[in-house]
Design an enzyme around this catalytic site. Structure first.
Site, short mmCIF file in Angstrom:
data_model
loop_
_atom_site.label_atom_id
_atom_site.label_comp_id
_atom_site.label_asym_id
_atom_site.label_seq_id
_atom_site.Cartn_x
_atom_site.Cartn_y
_atom_site.Cartn_z
N GLU A 7 -3.90 -8.55 1.40
CA GLU A 7 -2.55 -8.25 0.88
C GLU A 7 -2.17 -6.77 0.98
O GLU A 7 -2.46 -5.98 0.09
CB GLU A 7 -2.44 -8.68 -0.59
CG GLU A 7 -1.04 -8.41 -1.15
CD GLU A 7 -0.87 -8.76 -2.63
OE1 GLU A 7 -1.88 -9.03 -3.31
OE2 GLU A 7 0.27 -8.75 -3.09
N LYS B 190 -8.54 -12.33 -3.14
CA LYS B 190 -7.42 -11.45 -2.82
C LYS B 190 -7.77 -9.98 -3.05
O LYS B 190 -8.50 -9.64 -3.98
CB LYS B 190 -6.24 -11.82 -3.72
CG LYS B 190 -5.01 -10.97 -3.47
CD LYS B 190 -3.99 -11.14 -4.58
CE LYS B 190 -4.03 -9.97 -5.53
NZ LYS B 190 -2.91 -9.95 -6.48
N LYS C 220 -1.19 -12.05 3.00
CA LYS C 220 -0.20 -12.07 1.91
C LYS C 220 0.58 -10.77 2.00
O LYS C 220 -0.02 -9.68 1.95
CB LYS C 220 -0.91 -12.17 0.55
CG LYS C 220 0.02 -11.96 -0.64
CD LYS C 220 -0.60 -12.42 -1.94
CE LYS C 220 0.30 -12.13 -3.12
NZ LYS C 220 -0.13 -12.82 -4.34
N ARG D 105 -4.57 -14.36 -24.02
CA ARG D 105 -4.66 -14.46 -22.55
C ARG D 105 -5.21 -15.84 -22.16
O ARG D 105 -4.71 -16.48 -21.25
CB ARG D 105 -5.55 -13.35 -21.98
CG ARG D 105 -4.95 -11.96 -22.10
CD ARG D 105 -5.72 -10.93 -21.28
NE ARG D 105 -7.10 -10.72 -21.72
CZ ARG D 105 -7.48 -9.84 -22.65
NH1 ARG D 105 -6.58 -9.08 -23.25
NH2 ARG D 105 -8.76 -9.71 -22.97
P1 13P Z 1 4.16 -10.77 -7.65
O1 13P Z 1 4.62 -12.05 -6.98
O2 13P Z 1 4.54 -10.67 -9.09
O3 13P Z 1 4.50 -9.56 -6.83
O4 13P Z 1 2.57 -10.85 -7.71
C1 13P Z 1 1.87 -11.39 -6.66
C2 13P Z 1 0.56 -10.73 -6.53
O5 13P Z 1 -0.46 -11.37 -6.53
C3 13P Z 1 0.53 -9.27 -6.35
O6 13P Z 1 -0.74 -8.86 -6.00
#
Ligand code: 13P
Length: 341
Positions: A177, A136, A219, A46
């Protein structure tokens, strides 16, 4: 951090031609990605993969910030330089995923609520010390027979607003998000309806919890057909419906909107973002915060082999550049072809 600094961070996240690279896969999600290239999910693998993504020369032109996972912000390059320091020194803001994942919501079969509010104030203070400028939290809304329910959308919106308030208190810009999943067989119009309702609910809750919209980045998903829907909407319809939905539900006070890729291919995610920016005049910058759409080709090119790092970084930089151009409506097939040239 003052209100002015929060505003400056939010503006920098969506500055012209720049967007965010999401590399905040949890331990379970990164395992799924590593499984596709047949490498073991060890801490060192990772670390090596994240070093490839973080220490990519020249990416700061297109990438304003990267969202890291808790483990990653504590890791360093092979030479011993902390990842957060590497990012800061090239002008890329370190961000962090602070939710603890989506868990089944009691009384709501098939639906989930995102956890992670307990102890969040203390965690945010520590992240600030490590150089984090934005955070986020992802809420997941599933479309299916009889779902999503109002109860699920409201529970998730409330948690998003509580987290966003704590972020702003800590001097960290919340990247809020709500993701309406694109995995079902629903039409694009059903996605529109659910996304509009979800966004309205989220903004109502943000205001109720006294979150400053001017210091919040949204987002969200594009408005698309579910993956299993027999009729798939094309780029122009996706662009038109996404823009229409956002205009209805997102206050103009928001400094910027970034999209997740959610299972779209790298090419589709770039083309759809470009279509919106090329054809519409909007109250907010529209940019990217892609995970899979930016990383998929690079992950494959790397394949877990040290000798492939430079090749994978080139592939990644190409996708970042394409999306940087799409964020300005300036992407084209000619630019796309330059990688192969
Ligand atoms: P994806 O663009 O792969 O959907 O991932 C973005 C992300 O941060 C989801 O929480």
């Amino acid at each position: 951090m003052s209100a002015q600094e929060l505003a400056a961070t939010a503006a920098a996240m969506v500055a012209k031609g720049r967007g965010v690279l999401a590399i905040d896969e949890s331990l379970g999600t990164i395992k799924k990605r590593f499984d596709t290239i047949g490498i073991e999910n060890t801490e060192e693998n990772r670390r090596a993969y994240r070093e490839l993504l973080i220490a990519n020369p020249g990416d700061e032109k297109y990438v304003s910030g990267m969202i890291l996972f808790d483990e990653t912000i504590r890791q360093s390059t092979a030479k011993g330089e902390a990842f957060a320091k590497v990012l800061i020194s090239k002008g890329v803001m370190p961000g962090i995923k602070v939710d603890a994942g989506a868990k089944d919501l009691a009384g709501h079969p098939g639906e989930q609520v995102t956890e992670g509010l307990d102890g969040l104030r203390e965690r945010l203070a520590k992240y600030r010390e490590l150089g984090v400028r934005f955070a986020k939290w992802r809420a997941v809304i599933t479309i299916g027979p009889g779902i999503p329910s109002t109860g699920c959308i409201e529970a998730n919106a409330h948690a998003l607003a509580r987290y966003a308030g704590l972020c702003q208190e800590a001097g960290i810009v919340p990247m809020v998000e709500p993701e309406v999943l694109m995995d079902a067989d629903n039409t694009i119009d059903r996605c529109y309806e659910v996304t509009e309702y979800t966004l309205r609910t989220v903004f109502n809750e943000l205001v109720r919890q006294r979150v400053t919209l001017e210091h919040t980045i949204l987002k969200t998903n594009m408005v698309v057909s579910g993956k299993l829907c027999p009729v798939q909407a094309g780029m122009d319809e996706i662009a038109a419906k996404t823009v229409s939905c956002l205009r209805r539900a997102v206050p103009a006070a928001i400094p910027g909107i970034v999209f997740l890729s959610g299972g779209q291919s790298g090419l589709d995610a770039t083309r759809n973002l470009n279509a919106m920016n090329a054809a519409y005049d909007l109250p907010w910058p529209l940019s990217f915060s892609y995970g899979r759409a930016l990383q998929a080709d690079a992950l494959k090119a790397w394949g877990g082999k040290p000798e492939n790092v430079a090749k994978a970084q080139k592939v990644l930089l190409h996708r970042e550049r394409c999306n940087g151009l799409a964020a300005m409506g300036q992407y084209s097939a000619a630019v796309e072809a330059e990688l192969a040239a």
